[in-house]
Write a protein that holds these residues in place. Sequence first.
Motif, PDB file in Angstrom:
ATOM      1  N   PRO A  29       0.547  -0.910   0.253  1.00 61.34           N
ATOM      2  CA  PRO A  29      -0.365  -0.181   0.081  1.00 61.34           C
ATOM      3  C   PRO A  29       1.075   1.243   0.071  1.00 61.34           C
ATOM      4  O   PRO A  29       1.746   1.597   0.747  1.00 61.34           O
ATOM      5  CB  PRO A  29      -0.810  -0.146   1.425  1.00 61.34           C
ATOM      6  N   GLY A  30       0.454   2.291  -0.791  1.00 61.97           N
ATOM      7  CA  GLY A  30       0.943   3.864  -0.253  1.00 61.97           C
ATOM      8  C   GLY A  30       1.332   4.355  -2.133  1.00 61.97           C
ATOM      9  O   GLY A  30       2.102   5.578  -2.294  1.00 61.97           O
ATOM     10  N   ASP A  31       1.621   3.195  -2.716  1.00 63.07           N
ATOM     11  CA  ASP A  31       1.942   3.686  -3.725  1.00 63.07           C
ATOM     12  C   ASP A  31       0.834   4.183  -5.333  1.00 63.07           C
ATOM     13  O   ASP A  31      -0.598   3.339  -4.908  1.00 63.07           O
ATOM     14  CB  ASP A  31       2.918   2.625  -4.471  1.00 63.07           C
ATOM     15  N   ASP A  32       1.189   3.912  -6.603  1.00 63.47           N
ATOM     16  CA  ASP A  32      -0.064   4.005  -7.929  1.00 63.47           C
ATOM     17  C   ASP A  32      -0.687   2.674  -7.833  1.00 63.47           C
ATOM     18  O   ASP A  32      -2.130   2.295  -7.697  1.00 63.47           O
ATOM     19  CB  ASP A  32       0.452   4.408  -8.921  1.00 63.47           C
ATOM     20  N   CYS A  33       0.379   1.456  -7.855  1.00 59.92           N
ATOM     21  CA  CYS A  33      -0.174  -0.322  -7.384  1.00 59.92           C
ATOM     22  C   CYS A  33       1.085  -0.312  -6.896  1.00 59.92           C
ATOM     23  O   CYS A  33       1.704  -0.042  -6.037  1.00 59.92           O
ATOM     24  CB  CYS A  33       0.097  -0.608  -8.789  1.00 59.92           C
ATOM     25  N   ALA A  34       0.151  -1.827  -6.349  1.00 61.80           N
ATOM     26  CA  ALA A  34       0.682  -2.888  -5.278  1.00 61.80           C
ATOM     27  C   ALA A  34       1.783  -4.138  -7.177  1.00 61.80           C
ATOM     28  O   ALA A  34       1.754  -4.278  -7.675  1.00 61.80           O
ATOM     29  CB  ALA A  34       0.037  -3.556  -4.853  1.00 61.80           C
ATOM     30  N   VAL A  35       2.514  -3.915  -6.394  1.00 64.66           N
ATOM     31  CA  VAL A  35       3.856  -4.293  -6.912  1.00 64.66           C
ATOM     32  C   VAL A  35       4.578  -6.466  -6.408  1.00 64.66           C
ATOM     33  O   VAL A  35       4.715  -6.446  -5.377  1.00 64.66           O
ATOM     34  CB  VAL A  35       5.322  -4.516  -7.390  1.00 64.66           C
ATOM     35  N   ILE A  36       3.674  -7.379  -7.409  1.00 66.09           N
ATOM     36  CA  ILE A  36       3.736  -8.635  -6.841  1.00 66.09           C
ATOM     37  C   ILE A  36       5.299  -9.821  -7.790  1.00 66.09           C
ATOM     38  O   ILE A  36       5.107  -9.307  -8.587  1.00 66.09           O
ATOM     39  CB  ILE A  36       2.781 -10.047  -7.231  1.00 66.09           C
ATOM     40  N   THR A  37       6.000  -9.917  -7.120  1.00 65.90           N
ATOM     41  CA  THR A  37       7.053 -10.508  -7.980  1.00 65.90           C
ATOM     42  C   THR A  37       6.556 -12.271  -8.279  1.00 65.90           C
ATOM     43  O   THR A  37       6.299 -12.790  -7.256  1.00 65.90           O
ATOM     44  CB  THR A  37       8.126 -10.545  -7.181  1.00 65.90           C
ATOM     45  N   GLN A  38       6.687 -12.559  -9.589  1.00 65.88           N
ATOM     46  CA  GLN A  38       6.403 -13.925  -9.882  1.00 65.88           C
ATOM     47  C   GLN A  38       7.766 -14.303  -9.970  1.00 65.88           C
ATOM     48  O   GLN A  38       9.307 -14.318 -10.232  1.00 65.88           O
ATOM     49  CB  GLN A  38       5.497 -13.429 -11.312  1.00 65.88           C
ATOM     50  N   ALA A  39       6.917 -15.757 -10.400  1.00 67.58           N
ATOM     51  CA  ALA A  39       7.670 -16.990 -10.019  1.00 67.58           C
ATOM     52  C   ALA A  39       9.639 -16.627 -11.329  1.00 67.58           C
ATOM     53  O   ALA A  39      10.365 -16.815 -10.944  1.00 67.58           O
ATOM     54  CB  ALA A  39       7.268 -18.061 -10.550  1.00 67.58           C
ATOM     55  N   ASP A  40       8.754 -16.195 -12.213  1.00 68.99           N
ATOM     56  CA  ASP A  40       9.731 -16.188 -13.335  1.00 68.99           C
ATOM     57  C   ASP A  40      10.974 -14.777 -13.453  1.00 68.99           C
ATOM     58  O   ASP A  40      11.872 -14.914 -13.833  1.00 68.99           O
ATOM     59  CB  ASP A  40       9.619 -16.595 -14.747  1.00 68.99           C
ATOM     60  N   GLY A  41      10.552 -13.993 -12.073  1.00 69.85           N
ATOM     61  CA  GLY A  41      11.241 -12.933 -11.909  1.00 69.85           C
ATOM     62  C   GLY A  41      10.558 -11.806 -12.061  1.00 69.85           C
ATOM     63  O   GLY A  41      11.119 -10.662 -12.296  1.00 69.85           O
ATOM     64  N   SER A  42       9.875 -11.639 -13.467  1.00 67.17           N
ATOM     65  CA  SER A  42       8.384 -10.680 -13.719  1.00 67.17           C
ATOM     66  C   SER A  42       7.931  -9.714 -12.766  1.00 67.17           C
ATOM     67  O   SER A  42       7.586 -10.478 -12.474  1.00 67.17           O
ATOM     68  CB  SER A  42       7.526 -10.851 -14.790  1.00 67.17           C
ATOM     69  N   LEU A  43       7.520  -9.225 -12.711  1.00 65.82           N
ATOM     70  CA  LEU A  43       6.893  -7.694 -12.245  1.00 65.82           C
ATOM     71  C   LEU A  43       5.283  -8.158 -12.164  1.00 65.82           C
ATOM     72  O   LEU A  43       4.465  -8.136 -13.458  1.00 65.82           O
ATOM     73  CB  LEU A  43       6.674  -6.472 -11.991  1.00 65.82           C
ATOM     74  N   LEU A  44       4.045  -8.506 -11.380  1.00 60.38           N
ATOM     75  CA  LEU A  44       2.957  -8.564 -11.924  1.00 60.38           C
ATOM     76  C   LEU A  44       2.445  -6.817 -10.420  1.00 60.38           C
ATOM     77  O   LEU A  44       2.347  -6.982 -10.130  1.00 60.38           O
ATOM     78  CB  LEU A  44       2.226  -9.341 -11.135  1.00 60.38           C
ATOM     79  N   LEU A  45       1.656  -6.006 -11.382  1.00 63.58           N
ATOM     80  CA  LEU A  45       0.715  -5.316 -11.107  1.00 63.58           C
ATOM     81  C   LEU A  45      -1.009  -5.548 -10.568  1.00 63.58           C
ATOM     82  O   LEU A  45      -0.802  -5.897 -11.504  1.00 63.58           O
ATOM     83  CB  LEU A  45       1.410  -3.678 -11.873  1.00 63.58           C
ATOM     84  N   LEU A  46      -0.792  -5.029  -9.659  1.00 59.27           N
ATOM     85  CA  LEU A  46      -2.234  -4.801  -9.273  1.00 59.27           C
ATOM     86  C   LEU A  46      -2.693  -3.702  -8.896  1.00 59.27           C
ATOM     87  O   LEU A  46      -2.680  -2.531  -8.295  1.00 59.27           O
ATOM     88  CB  LEU A  46      -2.565  -5.697  -7.845  1.00 59.27           C
ATOM     89  N   LYS A  47      -4.057  -3.053  -9.333  1.00 63.55           N
ATOM     90  CA  LYS A  47      -4.418  -2.017  -9.071  1.00 63.55           C
ATOM     91  C   LYS A  47      -6.317  -2.060  -9.272  1.00 63.55           C
ATOM     92  O   LYS A  47      -6.806  -2.426  -9.749  1.00 63.55           O
ATOM     93  CB  LYS A  47      -4.037  -1.057  -9.862  1.00 63.55           C
ATOM     94  N   THR A  48      -7.151  -1.027  -8.494  1.00 58.27           N
ATOM     95  CA  THR A  48      -8.301  -1.255  -8.060  1.00 58.27           C
ATOM     96  C   THR A  48      -8.883   0.379  -7.508  1.00 58.27           C
ATOM     97  O   THR A  48      -8.038   1.304  -7.059  1.00 58.27           O
ATOM     98  CB  THR A  48      -8.842  -2.153  -6.939  1.00 58.27           C
ATOM     99  N   ASP A  49      -9.584   0.502  -8.438  1.00 58.64           N
ATOM    100  CA  ASP A  49     -10.447   2.319  -8.385  1.00 58.64           C
ATOM    101  C   ASP A  49     -11.971   2.495  -8.447  1.00 58.64           C
ATOM    102  O   ASP A  49     -12.077   1.270  -9.145  1.00 58.64           O
ATOM    103  CB  ASP A  49      -9.514   3.024  -9.526  1.00 58.64           C
ATOM    104  N   CYS A  50     -12.483   3.067  -8.050  1.00 59.89           N
ATOM    105  CA  CYS A  50     -13.808   3.101  -8.068  1.00 59.89           C
ATOM    106  C   CYS A  50     -14.279   4.296  -8.572  1.00 59.89           C
ATOM    107  O   CYS A  50     -13.815   5.957  -8.122  1.00 59.89           O
ATOM    108  CB  CYS A  50     -14.253   2.829  -7.097  1.00 59.89           C
ATOM    109  N   VAL A  51     -15.282   5.139  -9.287  1.00 58.16           N
ATOM    110  CA  VAL A  51     -15.687   5.884  -9.669  1.00 58.16           C
ATOM    111  C   VAL A  51     -17.221   6.129  -8.348  1.00 58.16           C
ATOM    112  O   VAL A  51     -18.216   5.124  -9.033  1.00 58.16           O
ATOM    113  CB  VAL A  51     -16.004   6.579 -11.306  1.00 58.16           C
ATOM    114  N   VAL A  52     -17.721   6.939  -7.650  1.00 60.46           N
ATOM    115  CA  VAL A  52     -19.549   6.820  -7.877  1.00 60.46           C
ATOM    116  C   VAL A  52     -19.400   8.052  -8.013  1.00 60.46           C
ATOM    117  O   VAL A  52     -19.577   9.686  -8.350  1.00 60.46           O
ATOM    118  CB  VAL A  52     -18.683   7.219  -5.918  1.00 60.46           C
TER     119      VAL A  52
END
Length: 295
Positions: A29-52
């Motif tokens: 938490p705290g950046d534009d996206c969360a970042v997860i390290t994948q098994a092959d060394g690449s990075l997965l970005l995760l983001k959620t947002d809403c409009v109300v």
Amino acid sequence: MKLSDSHEDALIQRVTQHLHQRDDVLVGPGDDCAVITQADGSLLLLKTDCVVESVHFLPEADAERVGWKALARVVSDIAAMGGTPTACVITLILRPDTSVEWLDALYSGIQRCATDFELSIVGGETSSAPPLAPNIISVAGTGSLPPQHLVKRSTSQPGDAIFVTGSLGGSIHGKHLDFTPRLEPAQWLVKHHKPSAMMDLSDGLAKDLPRLAQLSQTHYQLDLNSLPLTPSCTTQQALADGEDYELLFTLPPSLASDLQNSWPSHFPPLTQIGHMTTADSPSTPLNGGWEHFSS
């Protein structure tokens, strides 16, 4: 204490400070996206947002433009990390009296954004809202990223030049529903002149620059006369209106001139607006910006 008695950043810190993190979490938490390290060394970005409704768009706003905005906000955050959007799921919380035609137009805007930025819509959820509640569209997205292209908010250094793309202010006049996420400029940057830190401007420069500085343990000095103003906007509006969705980034000063000389002409204009300073020097006073839960 009520939510309106505290600032949004403090509330986020309160609810995230004790969250469990696995070892593969590179950025939480705290950046534009969360970042997860994948098994092959690449990075997965995760983001959620809403409009109300009545917060991010007015009830009478064109539904197709609302749909575009709902997905484009997520694309903008993925761009700010240097990544490429890949897929998203969409949650709709709608009043039963919402028209089917409104829903069709909403998804037309969502699909237009997905097509333009080459990402897949792969599912979601629907729920009814109480009769007087606002309609809500929530988008959760994924992105991919080579490790060498990752840019965070927390890595700016004293002396770095501060840049923004495009123009600032005036989002209420329609820009917030029609903006173009700066995906191509961000991807070009991380390949050719990698920023030391970067984020997208969603809550206004007066709110977002202090966030970047705080995470980087730096301060900043701005040349307020250099801010790129949207036509008919004042300096204060450029600082505080929010929802610009431009890139805010920092760069070592030795690279600033080369960046400006090589910036592609088809990109939005690029403006140097100041520099980062040490944490023991005063920052330029800034006021305003969007604050959720403010009374």
